[in-house]
Design a protein around this motif. Structure first.
Motif, PDB file in Angstrom:
ATOM      1  N   TYR A 161       0.842  -1.204   0.000  1.00  0.00           N
ATOM      2  CA  TYR A 161       0.000   0.000   0.000  1.00  0.00           C
ATOM      3  C   TYR A 161       0.875   1.251   0.000  1.00  0.00           C
ATOM      4  O   TYR A 161       1.802   1.390   0.794  1.00  0.00           O
ATOM      5  CB  TYR A 161      -0.906   0.024   1.231  1.00  0.00           C
ATOM      6  CG  TYR A 161      -1.707   1.305   1.347  1.00  0.00           C
ATOM      7  CD1 TYR A 161      -2.793   1.549   0.512  1.00  0.00           C
ATOM      8  CD2 TYR A 161      -1.351   2.287   2.280  1.00  0.00           C
ATOM      9  CE1 TYR A 161      -3.514   2.722   0.603  1.00  0.00           C
ATOM     10  CE2 TYR A 161      -2.069   3.467   2.382  1.00  0.00           C
ATOM     11  CZ  TYR A 161      -3.157   3.671   1.534  1.00  0.00           C
ATOM     12  OH  TYR A 161      -3.860   4.843   1.626  1.00  0.00           O
ATOM     13  N   ILE A 162       0.592   2.172  -0.921  1.00  0.00           N
ATOM     14  CA  ILE A 162       1.323   3.440  -0.988  1.00  0.00           C
ATOM     15  C   ILE A 162       0.372   4.567  -0.619  1.00  0.00           C
ATOM     16  O   ILE A 162      -0.742   4.665  -1.148  1.00  0.00           O
ATOM     17  CB  ILE A 162       1.939   3.660  -2.384  1.00  0.00           C
ATOM     18  CG1 ILE A 162       2.693   4.992  -2.438  1.00  0.00           C
ATOM     19  CG2 ILE A 162       0.916   3.564  -3.488  1.00  0.00           C
ATOM     20  CD1 ILE A 162       3.541   5.158  -3.688  1.00  0.00           C
ATOM     21  N   SER A 163       0.771   5.387   0.327  1.00  0.00           N
ATOM     22  CA  SER A 163      -0.096   6.467   0.788  1.00  0.00           C
ATOM     23  C   SER A 163      -0.317   7.468  -0.341  1.00  0.00           C
ATOM     24  O   SER A 163       0.554   7.641  -1.200  1.00  0.00           O
ATOM     25  CB  SER A 163       0.537   7.176   1.990  1.00  0.00           C
ATOM     26  OG  SER A 163       1.670   7.926   1.595  1.00  0.00           O
ATOM     27  N   PRO A 164      -1.482   8.132  -0.363  1.00  0.00           N
ATOM     28  CA  PRO A 164      -1.754   9.117  -1.421  1.00  0.00           C
ATOM     29  C   PRO A 164      -0.692  10.215  -1.481  1.00  0.00           C
ATOM     30  O   PRO A 164      -0.311  10.650  -2.577  1.00  0.00           O
ATOM     31  CB  PRO A 164      -3.124   9.690  -1.015  1.00  0.00           C
ATOM     32  CG  PRO A 164      -3.764   8.594  -0.216  1.00  0.00           C
ATOM     33  CD  PRO A 164      -2.647   7.935   0.520  1.00  0.00           C
ATOM     34  N   LEU A 197       7.982   0.018   9.033  1.00  0.00           N
ATOM     35  CA  LEU A 197       8.213   0.960   7.943  1.00  0.00           C
ATOM     36  C   LEU A 197       7.826   0.381   6.588  1.00  0.00           C
ATOM     37  O   LEU A 197       7.655   1.119   5.617  1.00  0.00           O
ATOM     38  CB  LEU A 197       9.684   1.387   7.918  1.00  0.00           C
ATOM     39  CG  LEU A 197      10.169   2.278   9.058  1.00  0.00           C
ATOM     40  CD1 LEU A 197      11.653   2.575   8.916  1.00  0.00           C
ATOM     41  CD2 LEU A 197       9.373   3.580   9.107  1.00  0.00           C
ATOM     42  N   MET A 198       7.700  -0.948   6.521  1.00  0.00           N
ATOM     43  CA  MET A 198       7.373  -1.596   5.266  1.00  0.00           C
ATOM     44  C   MET A 198       5.890  -1.912   5.141  1.00  0.00           C
ATOM     45  O   MET A 198       5.457  -2.476   4.138  1.00  0.00           O
ATOM     46  CB  MET A 198       8.193  -2.886   5.111  1.00  0.00           C
ATOM     47  CG  MET A 198       9.705  -2.669   5.130  1.00  0.00           C
ATOM     48  SD  MET A 198      10.306  -1.558   3.839  1.00  0.00           S
ATOM     49  CE  MET A 198       9.960  -2.544   2.391  1.00  0.00           C
ATOM     50  N   ASN A 199       5.113  -1.562   6.165  1.00  0.00           N
ATOM     51  CA  ASN A 199       3.673  -1.821   6.119  1.00  0.00           C
ATOM     52  C   ASN A 199       2.995  -1.008   5.022  1.00  0.00           C
ATOM     53  O   ASN A 199       2.015  -1.439   4.424  1.00  0.00           O
ATOM     54  CB  ASN A 199       3.027  -1.509   7.469  1.00  0.00           C
ATOM     55  CG  ASN A 199       3.428  -2.526   8.525  1.00  0.00           C
ATOM     56  OD1 ASN A 199       3.848  -3.638   8.198  1.00  0.00           O
ATOM     57  ND2 ASN A 199       3.315  -2.149   9.790  1.00  0.00           N
ATOM     58  N   GLN A 200       3.520   0.193   4.822  1.00  0.00           N
ATOM     59  CA  GLN A 200       3.030   1.009   3.716  1.00  0.00           C
ATOM     60  C   GLN A 200       4.142   1.934   3.238  1.00  0.00           C
ATOM     61  O   GLN A 200       5.061   2.256   3.976  1.00  0.00           O
ATOM     62  CB  GLN A 200       1.799   1.824   4.107  1.00  0.00           C
ATOM     63  CG  GLN A 200       2.053   2.966   5.073  1.00  0.00           C
ATOM     64  CD  GLN A 200       0.810   3.824   5.259  1.00  0.00           C
ATOM     65  OE1 GLN A 200      -0.311   3.366   5.091  1.00  0.00           O
ATOM     66  NE2 GLN A 200       1.008   5.076   5.590  1.00  0.00           N
ATOM     67  N   THR A 219       5.556   5.333   2.461  1.00  0.00           N
ATOM     68  CA  THR A 219       5.319   6.720   2.868  1.00  0.00           C
ATOM     69  C   THR A 219       6.429   7.608   2.310  1.00  0.00           C
ATOM     70  O   THR A 219       7.453   7.116   1.815  1.00  0.00           O
ATOM     71  CB  THR A 219       5.301   6.847   4.393  1.00  0.00           C
ATOM     72  OG1 THR A 219       6.596   6.497   4.911  1.00  0.00           O
ATOM     73  CG2 THR A 219       4.242   5.938   5.015  1.00  0.00           C
ATOM     74  N   VAL A 220       6.224   8.911   2.421  1.00  0.00           N
ATOM     75  CA  VAL A 220       7.261   9.853   1.986  1.00  0.00           C
ATOM     76  C   VAL A 220       8.541   9.617   2.776  1.00  0.00           C
ATOM     77  O   VAL A 220       9.649   9.627   2.221  1.00  0.00           O
ATOM     78  CB  VAL A 220       6.782  11.310   2.142  1.00  0.00           C
ATOM     79  CG1 VAL A 220       7.926  12.291   1.854  1.00  0.00           C
ATOM     80  CG2 VAL A 220       5.603  11.586   1.220  1.00  0.00           C
TER      81      VAL A 220
END
Length: 362
Positions: free
Chosen positions: A32-35, A322-325, A327-328
């Motif tokens: 999952y990649i945050s918007p 940190l690998m759950n999604q 993020t920037v």
């Protein structure tokens, strides 16, 4: 006598190399990649357009003096040899990793698509750029023909517009080269001959045509701009032009997709950053750090996925949160560390003349 390096272009090469590392430091394939992270990544898609624009711009000098046998030999050393060496390297590294992890099925999967590995950079995701460069280099024959015919700038400008229109139509119709499956003209193929991409020769031809369609706008625009960039009437106003180019580049990076056709945005990004780098060279004095960055940028492009994979494994084991999604923060952390280590590795490796010549094409 070798011409002095343009320090501003070297700086832009380094920025573009980092942009590639950042783009590969987290995407949908990671999870999952945050918007916000997705939007942040979209700012860095200028890298390959810049590298293509730079390649065609600096190749024009060779076109005007004639494409000699020595030129083709140098190009073979610069592109094809690194492509072969890095393809073999990434294949063996994957085999080694899957062997250590006792995943024989994945080893078999590597060789399911030999056409992709040989012709489209399938051994590692960033290698696809080199086959594009090979096609782009061959397209210089077209430029040489037009130069010998003393083709007017107005005609070259028209060719630039027409080729850009065709390339944009190609993109929006979904027939461009698709990284991953490594096919082209898939929508047209579905309508006319659904199984055509399963025939290796046809698939290779389709992809080469796709690469050529992408390269032609860069080729014709380079022919138009190459003699104009250094004209005195423009360089008199270099301060104003540099500021305008910087603002223009930032605006197109940030909002270009809202008001520009996709092909036009790509070309604007590539050439605005290139010309900005050329003009910045008037201000930036020779700097060993920046020169090293520019000199190592191609090597960084080739080697960076090794360090990204290493950091991905280390973080996954020690800081799995940190690998759950994506993020920037995770993108920046992985990309900065991977970029710096890639730079150091390439800098040390190019000290060996054999490695510099055959592995990095320098």
């Amino acid at each position: 006598m070798q011409k002095p390096r343009l320090v501003g272009v070297d700086l832009c090469r380094g920025i573009a190399a980092y942009a590639v590392v950042l783009l590969h430091s987290g995407d949908q394939s990671w999870g999952y990649i945050s918007p916000l992270a997705s939007e942040f990544r979209s700012f860095f898609y200028f890298a390959v357009p810049f590298f293509l624009a730079t390649s065609f711009h600096f190749s024009m000098g060779k076109v005007y003096t004639g494409l000699t046998v020595n030129f083709w030999k140098q190009r073979f050393q610069r592109i094809i040899m690194p492509y072969i060496i890095w393809t073999i390297f990434y294949l063996f590294s994957k085999i080694l990793i899957f062997t250590i992890n006792k995943q024989p099925d994945k080893i078999k999967e590597i060789f399911l698509d030999p056409v992709s590995i040989i012709f489209f950079g399938g051994a590692s995701l960033q290698l696809y750029y080199l086959p594009i460069l090979i096609v782009g280099t061959c397209s210089l024959i077209i430029a040489e023909y037009l130069v010998k015919r003393h083709t007017r700038v107005s005609v070259l400008a028209l060719l630039s517009i027409v080729s850009t229109f065709i390339y944009n139509l190609f993109l929006v119709s979904g027939n461009d080269f698709q990284l991953g499956p490594n096919v082209a003209f898939q929508n047209i193929v579905k309508l006319i001959a659904p199984n055509a991409n399963e025939i290796p020769l046809l698939r290779i031809i389709f992809v080469q045509i796709a690469f050529l369609i992408r390269c032609l706008p860069y080729l014709f625009i380079a022919m138009v701009f190459q003699p104009l960039i250094t004209r005195k009437e423009y360089t008199k106003h270099i301060n104003f032009l540099t500021l305008c180019l910087f603002v223009f580049f930032i605006v197109v990076c940030s909002y270009g997709k809202l008001f520009l056709p996709i092909a036009v945005q790509e070309l604007f990004l590539g050439y605005s950053l290139l010309i900005l780098g050329i003009y910045l060279s008037k201000y930036i004095k020779n700097n060993n750090l920046i020169t090293s960055l520019g000199f190592c940028s191609f090597g960084i492009y080739l080697i960076h996925t090794i360090f990204i994979n290493i950091f991905q494994i280390i973080i996954g084991k020690n800081l799995p949160v940190l690998m759950n999604q994506v993020t920037v923060f995770s993108i920046l952390m992985i990309s900065i560390c991977s970029f710096l280590l890639s730079w150091i590795a390439v800098y040390l490796m190019v000290k060996n003349k054999f490695i510099a010549k055959y592995v990095f094409g320098t």
